[in-house]
Scaffold this active site. Sequence first.
Site, PDB file in Angstrom:
ATOM      1  CG  ASN A   6      -1.940  -1.159   1.126  1.00  0.00           C
ATOM      2  OD1 ASN A   6      -2.535  -1.398   0.080  1.00  0.00           O
ATOM      3  ND2 ASN A   6      -2.056  -1.922   2.192  1.00  0.00           N
ATOM      4  NE  ARG A  30      -2.140   3.314   3.147  1.00  0.00           N
ATOM      5  CZ  ARG A  30      -1.204   2.641   3.782  1.00  0.00           C
ATOM      6  NH1 ARG A  30       0.055   2.724   3.375  1.00  0.00           N
ATOM      7  NH2 ARG A  30      -1.505   1.885   4.789  1.00  0.00           N
ATOM      8  CG  ASN A  39       7.113   2.087   5.518  1.00  0.00           C
ATOM      9  OD1 ASN A  39       6.501   1.242   6.169  1.00  0.00           O
ATOM     10  ND2 ASN A  39       6.643   3.308   5.301  1.00  0.00           N
ATOM     11  CB  ALA A  72      -0.075  -3.854   7.111  1.00  0.00           C
ATOM     12  CG  HIS A 123       2.002  -3.588  12.399  1.00  0.00           C
ATOM     13  ND1 HIS A 123       2.872  -2.797  13.124  1.00  0.00           N
ATOM     14  CD2 HIS A 123       1.493  -2.776  11.421  1.00  0.00           C
ATOM     15  CE1 HIS A 123       2.851  -1.559  12.620  1.00  0.00           C
ATOM     16  NE2 HIS A 123       2.034  -1.529  11.584  1.00  0.00           N
ATOM     17  CG  ASP A 159      12.410 -15.844  10.551  1.00  0.00           C
ATOM     18  OD1 ASP A 159      12.792 -15.311  11.613  1.00  0.00           O
ATOM     19  OD2 ASP A 159      11.601 -16.790  10.526  1.00  0.00           O
ATOM     20  CD  GLU A 174      10.160  -1.045  12.474  1.00  0.00           C
ATOM     21  OE1 GLU A 174      10.901  -1.728  13.214  1.00  0.00           O
ATOM     22  OE2 GLU A 174       8.955  -0.871  12.690  1.00  0.00           O
ATOM     23  CG  LEU A 212       5.391   7.604   5.164  1.00  0.00           C
ATOM     24  CD1 LEU A 212       4.340   7.135   4.166  1.00  0.00           C
ATOM     25  CD2 LEU A 212       6.052   8.878   4.679  1.00  0.00           C
ATOM     26  CB  SER A 213       1.944   7.239  10.617  1.00  0.00           C
ATOM     27  OG  SER A 213       2.016   5.819  10.623  1.00  0.00           O
TER      28      SER A 213
HETATM   29  C1  DQA Z   1       3.195   2.570   7.905  1.00  0.00           C
HETATM   30  C2  DQA Z   1       2.452   2.262   9.207  1.00  0.00           C
HETATM   31  C3  DQA Z   1       1.786   0.905   9.141  1.00  0.00           C
HETATM   32  O1  DQA Z   1       1.094   0.633  10.344  1.00  0.00           O
HETATM   33  C4  DQA Z   1       0.793   0.871   7.988  1.00  0.00           C
HETATM   34  O2  DQA Z   1       0.217  -0.412   7.873  1.00  0.00           O
HETATM   35  C5  DQA Z   1       1.393   1.304   6.703  1.00  0.00           C
HETATM   36  C6  DQA Z   1       2.281   2.450   6.697  1.00  0.00           C
HETATM   37  C7  DQA Z   1       3.789   3.993   7.909  1.00  0.00           C
HETATM   38  O3  DQA Z   1       4.626   4.258   7.065  1.00  0.00           O
HETATM   39  O4  DQA Z   1       3.381   4.827   8.715  1.00  0.00           O
HETATM   40  O5  DQA Z   1       1.080   0.787   5.652  1.00  0.00           O
HETATM   41  O6  DQA Z   1       4.266   1.667   7.776  1.00  0.00           O
END
Ligand code: DQA
Length: 161
Positions: free
Chosen positions: A26, A33, A89, A92, A95, A102, A113, A116-117
């Site tokens: 995504n 988005r 990045n 999802a 999580h 692995d 890691e 963005l948020s």
């Molecule tokens: C994300 C945060 C994740 O929780 C989310 O599923 C994403 C984007 C971020 O860049 O903030 O797709 O990785």
Amino acid sequence: MVGVDTIIKDFQFERYMNLLLINGPNLNLVGKREPSIYGSQTLDDIQDELLNLANELDVRLQFFQSNSESEMINCIHKSDGSIDGILINAGAYTHTSIALRDALLGVAIPFVEVHLSNIYSREKFRHKSFLSDKALGLVSGFGPISYQLALQGIVSYLKRV
Ligand code: DQA
């Protein structure tokens, strides 16, 4: 075209640092988005700015985005031997994916890691990361600047080791 600097570097056997940015599911939709969370810059915009920074830092940076966990894993495997550091990045999959964890541990390439948020200020299910404890560092919550901070961090780290 190969520049004079490249020839001199190769001649001196001073190899360029090769870095890879992997974006997961995504993230190709960033820009359209949920802009209140992820901003209005597209992934191409973000990557163009990162390339400028990579040039300033004198490192090589490649990009990979996939919505498929297996393609991301294959990309990590293929990096073995050619990539010095990874920015990831995982969207999802951060999580949920023990398989991505692995793969990163399997190739033993240092990684940062990126989000963005700020995943810790959002829903509880985003507070769990399968990558954080094995990452060199974590940058989360600065929007597109998260990627720039991660790039600066990994370059500084790798130049010192
Ligand atoms: C994300 C945060 C994740 O929780 C989310 O599923 C994403 C984007 C971020 O860049 O903030 O797709 O990785």
